[in-house]
Design an enzyme around this catalytic site. Structure first.
Site, mmCIF file in Angstrom:
data_model
loop_
_atom_site.group_PDB
_atom_site.id
_atom_site.type_symbol
_atom_site.label_atom_id
_atom_site.label_comp_id
_atom_site.label_asym_id
_atom_site.label_seq_id
_atom_site.Cartn_x
_atom_site.Cartn_y
_atom_site.Cartn_z
ATOM 1 N N LYS A 13 94.874 32.427 85.227
ATOM 2 C CA LYS A 13 94.271 33.694 84.780
ATOM 3 C C LYS A 13 92.760 33.571 84.928
ATOM 4 O O LYS A 13 92.127 32.760 84.261
ATOM 5 C CB LYS A 13 94.654 33.985 83.324
ATOM 6 C CG LYS A 13 93.742 34.986 82.610
ATOM 7 C CD LYS A 13 93.655 36.332 83.273
ATOM 8 C CE LYS A 13 92.513 37.203 82.749
ATOM 9 N NZ LYS A 13 92.067 37.063 81.391
ATOM 10 N N GLY A 63 87.294 38.251 83.754
ATOM 11 C CA GLY A 63 86.145 38.927 84.334
ATOM 12 C C GLY A 63 84.853 38.169 84.120
ATOM 13 O O GLY A 63 84.019 38.058 85.016
ATOM 14 N N GLY A 65 87.293 43.239 82.902
ATOM 15 C CA GLY A 65 86.741 44.118 81.874
ATOM 16 C C GLY A 65 85.308 44.549 82.113
ATOM 17 O O GLY A 65 84.994 45.746 82.048
ATOM 18 N N ASP A 88 95.533 38.257 80.154
ATOM 19 C CA ASP A 88 96.179 37.059 79.626
ATOM 20 C C ASP A 88 97.679 37.295 79.443
ATOM 21 O O ASP A 88 98.503 36.444 79.775
ATOM 22 C CB ASP A 88 95.567 36.663 78.284
ATOM 23 C CG ASP A 88 94.155 36.127 78.409
ATOM 24 O OD1 ASP A 88 93.762 35.746 79.523
ATOM 25 O OD2 ASP A 88 93.440 36.105 77.393
ATOM 26 N N LYS A 102 94.482 34.425 73.106
ATOM 27 C CA LYS A 102 94.679 33.425 74.166
ATOM 28 C C LYS A 102 95.688 32.357 73.729
ATOM 29 O O LYS A 102 96.572 31.969 74.507
ATOM 30 C CB LYS A 102 93.346 32.785 74.553
ATOM 31 C CG LYS A 102 92.388 33.769 75.202
ATOM 32 C CD LYS A 102 91.175 33.097 75.773
ATOM 33 C CE LYS A 102 90.240 34.129 76.391
ATOM 34 N NZ LYS A 102 90.891 34.927 77.459
#
Length: 287
Positions: A36, A39, A72, A189, A245
C-alpha cells in the site's frame, strides 16, 4: 598483469557478496507481496523513482508485487482547483456524486498512471487498474452518511493471478463498484488489506509517513502479535491515525496473510530492507 589481478579480485569480491545475498533474494521467490503506497509516501519524483526500482527488483528476483495506492493530497488539491466544496460528518469527508467523480478521475488517472509510468521507466511491465476492472472489488456502502464510501464485500483475484503468470505488476486504484454499478471510493489501506487477504499474500506492506508502531516511550516496536496490538490500542498507546492501519493489519493476518508490516515509505529502499534483510524495517504484525 596487475590490472588483471585487480579485476579478478573485484570479481571474486562481488561474487562472494552475491553469494551471501542469494539466500535473502530467494526467500520470497514466488511470494505475493501487496504494497500500500500512501499519498504522503509518494513524495518527490526522485522518491517515486526509488520506489519503482525497488518494485522492479522484487519482480526480478521472482516476487509477485501488487501495488495499491492512495492519493488523498492529490484529491484535495484537485477538489480545490475545481471548486468542489466538501462537507464533513464526524470529521470525515462526505463523498457525494461530484466528489466521487473527482476521486475516480484523480486516483484511476493522474495518480495511478504516475506510478505505472515510474515502474515502466525502470524496465518493469506495470498495468494500471482500479477495483472496477474485471469486477475485482465488489463493494457495499460503508456508511450512508458518508455517501459513496465503499467497504469491500468480495475480491476476485482472477485477473491478478493472470498478470502474475505474465510477469506483470498490477497497480490498483482503490475504486470499487456495487452490484448495481455505482462507483465507490475505498480507503486505500482497507483495499490493500482486502486484496492481500483474498490472495493469501505472504506480506502486506503498509507504507506511510511514520517509522512504525511506537510504544509508550516513543520507540518503534519491531514485532507485535495480535494480542500486543489489542493491548496497546486499549491502553491508548496506539491512537489516532495508527488505529485504522493496525486494524487493517490485524484483519489481513487473521484472514490468512502471513504477516503485515507498517513502515516508513519515505525511507530509501524501505520495501527491500523489510523483505531482504534480517533486521527488516518498521513494525511487523503476525496473528
Amino acid at each position: 598483469m596487475k590490472k588483471q589481478t585487480a579485476k579478478m579480485r573485484d570479481f571474486l569480491s562481488t561474487a562472494r557478496t552475491l553469494n551471501e545475498a542469494l539466500p535473502y533474494l530467494q526467500r520470497y521467490h514466488g511470494a505475493i507481496v501487496v504494497i500500500k503506497l500512501g499519498g504522503h509516501a509518494m513524495g518527490s519524483d526522485e522518491g517515486m523513482a526509488s520506489f519503482a526500482r525497488d518494485v522492479m527488483l522484487m519482480r526480478t528476483v521472482g516476487v509477485n508485487p501488487v501495488v495499491v495506492h492512495g492519493g488523498g493530497p492529490m484529491i484535495n488539491e484537485m477538489l480545490e482547483k475545481l471548486g468542489v466544496t466538501s462537507t464533513f460528518t464526524r470529521g470525515k469527508r462526505v463523498t457525494d456524486a461530484a466528489t466521487m467523480a473527482v476521486v475516480e478521475m484523480v486516483l484511476s488517472g493522474q495518480v495511478n498512471k504516475r506510478i505505472v509510468q515510474a515502474i515502466n521507466a525502470e524496465g518493469g511491465r506495470a498495468v494500471g487498474l482500479s477495483g472496477k476492472d474485471a469486477s475485482m472489488i465488489t463493494c457495499t456502502m460503508a456508511d450512508p452518511e458518508l455517501g459513496f464510501v465503499g467497504e469491500p464485500s468480495e475480491v476476485d483475484t482472477t485477473l491478478l493471478r493472470q498478470l502474475f503468470e505474465a510477469e506483470m505488476i498490477p497497480v490498483i486504484a482503490p475504486i470499487g463498484a456495487d452490484r448495481d454499478g455505482h462507483s465507490y471510493n475505498i480507503n486505500g489501506d482497507t483495499a490493500a488489506g482486502a486484496i492481500a487477504a483474498a490472495l493469501k499474500a505472504d506480506r502486506l506492506l503498509l507504507l506511510t509517513d511514520v517509522s512504525g508502531v511506537k510504544n509508550a516511550d516513543g520507540e518503534v516496536v519491531t514485532e507485535l502479535s495480535a494480542a500486543d496490538v489489542e493491548a496497546m490500542t486499549e491502553s491508548g498507546v496506539i491512537a489516532g491515525g495508527m488505529i485504522p492501519k493496525t486494524e487493517t493489519a490485524l484483519s489481513a493476518v487473521r484472514a490468512g496473510v502471513r504477516a503485515a508490516v507498517i513502515l516508513d515509505g519515505r525511507a530509501p529502499n524501505a520495501c527491500l530492507l523489510e523483505l531482504f534483510t534480517d533486521h527488516g524495517a518498521g513494525s511487523i504484525i503476525r496473528a
